[in-house]
Motif scaffolding. Structure first.
Motif, PDB file in Angstrom:
ATOM      1  N   PHE A  15      27.323  31.991  34.725  1.00 35.06           N
ATOM      2  CA  PHE A  15      26.237  32.889  35.120  1.00 35.06           C
ATOM      3  C   PHE A  15      26.793  34.229  35.591  1.00 35.06           C
ATOM      4  O   PHE A  15      26.305  35.288  35.196  1.00 35.06           O
ATOM      5  CB  PHE A  15      25.396  32.237  36.221  1.00 35.06           C
ATOM      6  CG  PHE A  15      24.314  33.122  36.751  1.00 35.06           C
ATOM      7  CD1 PHE A  15      23.186  33.395  36.004  1.00 35.06           C
ATOM      8  CD2 PHE A  15      24.425  33.693  38.011  1.00 35.06           C
ATOM      9  CE1 PHE A  15      22.181  34.215  36.495  1.00 35.06           C
ATOM     10  CE2 PHE A  15      23.428  34.516  38.502  1.00 35.06           C
ATOM     11  CZ  PHE A  15      22.304  34.780  37.746  1.00 35.06           C
ATOM     12  N   LEU A  16      27.822  34.211  36.437  1.00 30.12           N
ATOM     13  CA  LEU A  16      28.413  35.451  36.937  1.00 30.12           C
ATOM     14  C   LEU A  16      29.072  36.245  35.811  1.00 30.12           C
ATOM     15  O   LEU A  16      29.003  37.469  35.786  1.00 30.12           O
ATOM     16  CB  LEU A  16      29.412  35.149  38.054  1.00 30.12           C
ATOM     17  CG  LEU A  16      28.802  34.587  39.337  1.00 30.12           C
ATOM     18  CD1 LEU A  16      29.892  34.238  40.347  1.00 30.12           C
ATOM     19  CD2 LEU A  16      27.805  35.550  39.946  1.00 30.12           C
ATOM     20  N   THR A  74      34.686  45.514  33.573  1.00 34.55           N
ATOM     21  CA  THR A  74      35.798  45.479  32.635  1.00 34.55           C
ATOM     22  C   THR A  74      37.029  44.801  33.232  1.00 34.55           C
ATOM     23  O   THR A  74      37.757  44.099  32.536  1.00 34.55           O
ATOM     24  CB  THR A  74      36.154  46.918  32.183  1.00 34.55           C
ATOM     25  OG1 THR A  74      34.988  47.495  31.607  1.00 34.55           O
ATOM     26  CG2 THR A  74      37.268  46.920  31.176  1.00 34.55           C
ATOM     27  N   CYS A  75      37.232  44.985  34.518  1.00 31.17           N
ATOM     28  CA  CYS A  75      38.391  44.354  35.173  1.00 31.17           C
ATOM     29  C   CYS A  75      38.193  42.858  35.387  1.00 31.17           C
ATOM     30  O   CYS A  75      39.152  42.092  35.310  1.00 31.17           O
ATOM     31  CB  CYS A  75      38.665  45.031  36.514  1.00 31.17           C
ATOM     32  SG  CYS A  75      39.283  46.709  36.357  1.00 31.17           S
ATOM     33  N   LEU A  76      36.976  42.431  35.651  1.00 37.10           N
ATOM     34  CA  LEU A  76      36.737  41.027  36.003  1.00 37.10           C
ATOM     35  C   LEU A  76      36.380  40.132  34.819  1.00 37.10           C
ATOM     36  O   LEU A  76      36.626  38.924  34.872  1.00 37.10           O
ATOM     37  CB  LEU A  76      35.643  40.932  37.058  1.00 37.10           C
ATOM     38  CG  LEU A  76      35.973  41.517  38.427  1.00 37.10           C
ATOM     39  CD1 LEU A  76      34.801  41.360  39.374  1.00 37.10           C
ATOM     40  CD2 LEU A  76      37.216  40.873  39.008  1.00 37.10           C
ATOM     41  N   ILE A  77      35.807  40.676  33.770  1.00 36.00           N
ATOM     42  CA  ILE A  77      35.370  39.845  32.645  1.00 36.00           C
ATOM     43  C   ILE A  77      36.515  39.031  32.037  1.00 36.00           C
ATOM     44  O   ILE A  77      36.350  37.826  31.826  1.00 36.00           O
ATOM     45  CB  ILE A  77      34.636  40.683  31.571  1.00 36.00           C
ATOM     46  CG1 ILE A  77      33.247  41.069  32.068  1.00 36.00           C
ATOM     47  CG2 ILE A  77      34.510  39.913  30.257  1.00 36.00           C
ATOM     48  CD1 ILE A  77      32.505  42.035  31.164  1.00 36.00           C
ATOM     49  N   THR A  96      40.786  22.582  38.624  1.00 36.42           N
ATOM     50  CA  THR A  96      40.149  23.718  37.970  1.00 36.42           C
ATOM     51  C   THR A  96      38.936  24.209  38.746  1.00 36.42           C
ATOM     52  O   THR A  96      38.744  25.405  38.900  1.00 36.42           O
ATOM     53  CB  THR A  96      39.715  23.334  36.537  1.00 36.42           C
ATOM     54  OG1 THR A  96      40.852  22.828  35.856  1.00 36.42           O
ATOM     55  CG2 THR A  96      39.182  24.527  35.792  1.00 36.42           C
ATOM     56  N   ASN A  97      38.114  23.292  39.231  1.00 35.01           N
ATOM     57  CA  ASN A  97      36.934  23.706  39.985  1.00 35.01           C
ATOM     58  C   ASN A  97      37.321  24.508  41.214  1.00 35.01           C
ATOM     59  O   ASN A  97      36.633  25.442  41.585  1.00 35.01           O
ATOM     60  CB  ASN A  97      36.092  22.490  40.380  1.00 35.01           C
ATOM     61  CG  ASN A  97      35.310  21.960  39.205  1.00 35.01           C
ATOM     62  OD1 ASN A  97      35.139  22.645  38.204  1.00 35.01           O
ATOM     63  ND2 ASN A  97      34.864  20.725  39.314  1.00 35.01           N
ATOM     64  N   PHE A 103      37.891  32.050  42.661  1.00 36.58           N
ATOM     65  CA  PHE A 103      37.586  33.289  41.934  1.00 36.58           C
ATOM     66  C   PHE A 103      36.195  33.787  42.306  1.00 36.58           C
ATOM     67  O   PHE A 103      35.996  34.975  42.569  1.00 36.58           O
ATOM     68  CB  PHE A 103      37.686  33.063  40.422  1.00 36.58           C
ATOM     69  CG  PHE A 103      37.281  34.264  39.616  1.00 36.58           C
ATOM     70  CD1 PHE A 103      38.161  35.320  39.446  1.00 36.58           C
ATOM     71  CD2 PHE A 103      36.015  34.358  39.039  1.00 36.58           C
ATOM     72  CE1 PHE A 103      37.795  36.444  38.708  1.00 36.58           C
ATOM     73  CE2 PHE A 103      35.646  35.464  38.310  1.00 36.58           C
ATOM     74  CZ  PHE A 103      36.535  36.508  38.142  1.00 36.58           C
ATOM     75  N   ILE A 104      35.237  32.867  42.334  1.00 37.64           N
ATOM     76  CA  ILE A 104      33.850  33.249  42.668  1.00 37.64           C
ATOM     77  C   ILE A 104      33.791  33.823  44.080  1.00 37.64           C
ATOM     78  O   ILE A 104      33.161  34.854  44.317  1.00 37.64           O
ATOM     79  CB  ILE A 104      32.906  32.047  42.497  1.00 37.64           C
ATOM     80  CG1 ILE A 104      32.745  31.716  41.012  1.00 37.64           C
ATOM     81  CG2 ILE A 104      31.547  32.318  43.125  1.00 37.64           C
ATOM     82  CD1 ILE A 104      32.074  30.387  40.731  1.00 37.64           C
TER      83      ILE A 104
END
Length: 165
Positions: A15-16, A74-77, A96-97, A103-104
């Motif tokens: 979603f983000l 552009t930096c985060l995608i 992984t979670n 990151f979130i």
């Protein structure tokens, strides 16, 4: 749209990432429009100086907010997409979670800033830019046209502001 209304079944990171992509696309289009408007506007010289100052200021703000949103996106995608699709849990000692959640947590404020700059501030300045461009273009030709476009766009700006909150 806020994180509290994420569609059920859609992972939070996905979603983000979608918000970032939409922000980047919209910001690139609006910033491009503003830059072209700045270059292509035909100021004849009979317009009020205040109108020209307002146009220059609005154009600068429009470009500023959209370029900041584009920069953040552009930096985060790439990182978000990498976490979303390429990380295999067996390659890392950290779950992984946990990496996704970290990151979130670290980027949520940046993502929300990009979203705010694109959808709220950027859209508001874009609509204001249209009004001022119309006044610059039609001021010496027809004040009725200037008033008409203002009367059409101002309610849309008000409606949009109500939807954003």
């Amino acid at each position: 749209m806020t994180e509290s209304v994420i569609p059920q079944g859609v992972p939070h990171l996905q979603f983000l990432t979608s918000k970032l992509k939409n922000s980047a696309t919209t910001s690139a289009l609006f910033a491009g429009f503003a830059m072209i408007a700045l270059v292509e506007v035909d100021i004849k010289g009979g317009e009020p100086q205040l109108l020209t100052i307002i146009f220059a200021t609005l154009t600068s703000l429009l470009i500023f907010f959209h370029l900041i949103a584009l920069l953040i996106s552009t930096c985060l995608i790439p990182t978000a997409e990498g976490l979303e699709s390429f990380i295999q849990p067996e390659h890392f000692s950290i779950p992984t979670n946990s990496m996704k959640e970290t990151f979130i947590k670290l980027t949520r404020s940046y993502i929300n800033t990009a979203w705010l700059f694109t959808t709220v501030l950027g859209t508001f300045f874009f609509m204001a830019e249209i009004i001022v461009l119309a006044w610059l273009k039609f001021y010496l030709v027809s004040l009725a046209a200037c008033y008409a476009i203002t009367a059409i766009i101002v309610p849309m700006m008000t409606f949009g502001r109500g939807q954003a909150s």
